[in-house]
Design a protein around this motif. Structure first.
Motif, PDB file in Angstrom:
ATOM      1  N   TRP A 150      -5.482   4.456  -2.613  1.00 43.34           N
ATOM      2  CA  TRP A 150      -5.056   3.351  -2.324  1.00 43.34           C
ATOM      3  C   TRP A 150      -5.018   3.227  -0.852  1.00 43.34           C
ATOM      4  N   HIS A 151      -5.168   1.922  -0.322  1.00 44.17           N
ATOM      5  CA  HIS A 151      -5.085   1.806   1.270  1.00 44.17           C
ATOM      6  C   HIS A 151      -3.889   0.865   1.607  1.00 44.17           C
ATOM      7  N   TRP A 152      -3.246   1.310   2.392  1.00 42.48           N
ATOM      8  CA  TRP A 152      -1.895   0.396   2.640  1.00 42.48           C
ATOM      9  C   TRP A 152      -2.301  -0.470   3.921  1.00 42.48           C
ATOM     10  N   ILE A 153      -1.819  -1.708   3.501  1.00 45.86           N
ATOM     11  CA  ILE A 153      -1.942  -2.961   4.518  1.00 45.86           C
ATOM     12  C   ILE A 153      -1.025  -2.773   5.738  1.00 45.86           C
ATOM     13  N   PRO A 154      -1.762  -2.633   6.902  1.00 43.12           N
ATOM     14  CA  PRO A 154      -0.866  -2.306   8.015  1.00 43.12           C
ATOM     15  C   PRO A 154       0.286  -3.668   8.391  1.00 43.12           C
ATOM     16  N   ALA A 155       1.205  -3.307   8.936  1.00 42.55           N
ATOM     17  CA  ALA A 155       2.304  -4.120   9.259  1.00 42.55           C
ATOM     18  C   ALA A 155       1.700  -5.224  10.161  1.00 42.55           C
ATOM     19  N   ASP A 156       0.835  -5.035  10.902  1.00 42.35           N
ATOM     20  CA  ASP A 156       0.176  -6.007  12.047  1.00 42.35           C
ATOM     21  C   ASP A 156      -0.672  -7.078  11.189  1.00 42.35           C
ATOM     22  N   ARG A 157      -0.836  -6.866   9.882  1.00 43.18           N
ATOM     23  CA  ARG A 157      -1.700  -7.869   9.132  1.00 43.18           C
ATOM     24  C   ARG A 157      -0.914  -9.126   8.565  1.00 43.18           C
ATOM     25  N   ARG A 158       0.205  -9.527   9.661  1.00 46.03           N
ATOM     26  CA  ARG A 158       0.774 -10.761   9.266  1.00 46.03           C
ATOM     27  C   ARG A 158       1.647 -10.630   8.005  1.00 46.03           C
TER      28      ARG A 158
END
Length: 162
Positions: A132-140
């Motif tokens: 799994w790859h977490w979507i960073p919070a800075d990706r809107r």
């Protein structure tokens, strides 16, 4: 253009064998309905309910909160404890993730599996086939609990938050 009363309607209760505490429902290509419950995984053939335990592997929890049936016959399971697993031909493979309570599992048009979580510091993850790859919070992604999550035909992932 039939009226509702022209159809046959059935309902099942716990007394009829239906499991309690149903959190998720998915239908596989073979027509079975799969139920993720607070007490395990059940399969329904339209007449009876059957608790399903993998022939190989063990459920990380009996509290299943998300299900996803894919066209290749796999059944993905998300758990209240944040774990995610895939059931393929009776074999359960666990893929970790342990965040906090899987809310939804979705499949993008390219076949990518996505997981949305109720709480915790991270809310959305993409599976690359191995991890799994977490979507960073800075990706809107606005902070807060994710609500509905869907994949559009163009591959865009849409999500609502509180």
């Amino acid at each position: 253009s039939r009226a509702p009363e022209q159809f046959h309607h059935s309902s099942w209760t716990i007394e009829d064998g239906a499991p309690p505490d149903i959190w998720a429902i998915a239908q596989t290509a073979d027509g079975f309905l799969w139920l993720g419950t607070g007490g395990g995984l059940y399969r329904f053939d339209g007449i009876r309910f059957e608790e399903i335990r993998p022939r190989v592997g063990k459920l990380p929890s009996r509290n299943i909160t998300a299900l996803l049936a894919t066209p290749d016959g796999d059944l993905w399971l998300g758990f209240y404890n944040g774990q995610i697993a895939r059931l393929r031909d009776g074999t359960l493979t666990r893929f970790g993730a342990a965040n906090d309570s899987v809310d939804r599992l979705i499949r993008g048009p390219d076949g990518t599996i996505w997981a949305a979580f109720w709480r915790g510091p991270r809310h959305l993850a993409r599976f690359d086939g191995a991890r799994w790859h977490w979507i960073p919070a800075d990706r809107r992604i606005v902070p807060g609990k994710l609500g509905s999550v869907v994949a559009a035909q163009d591959g865009t992932i849409w999500a609502t938050t509180d």
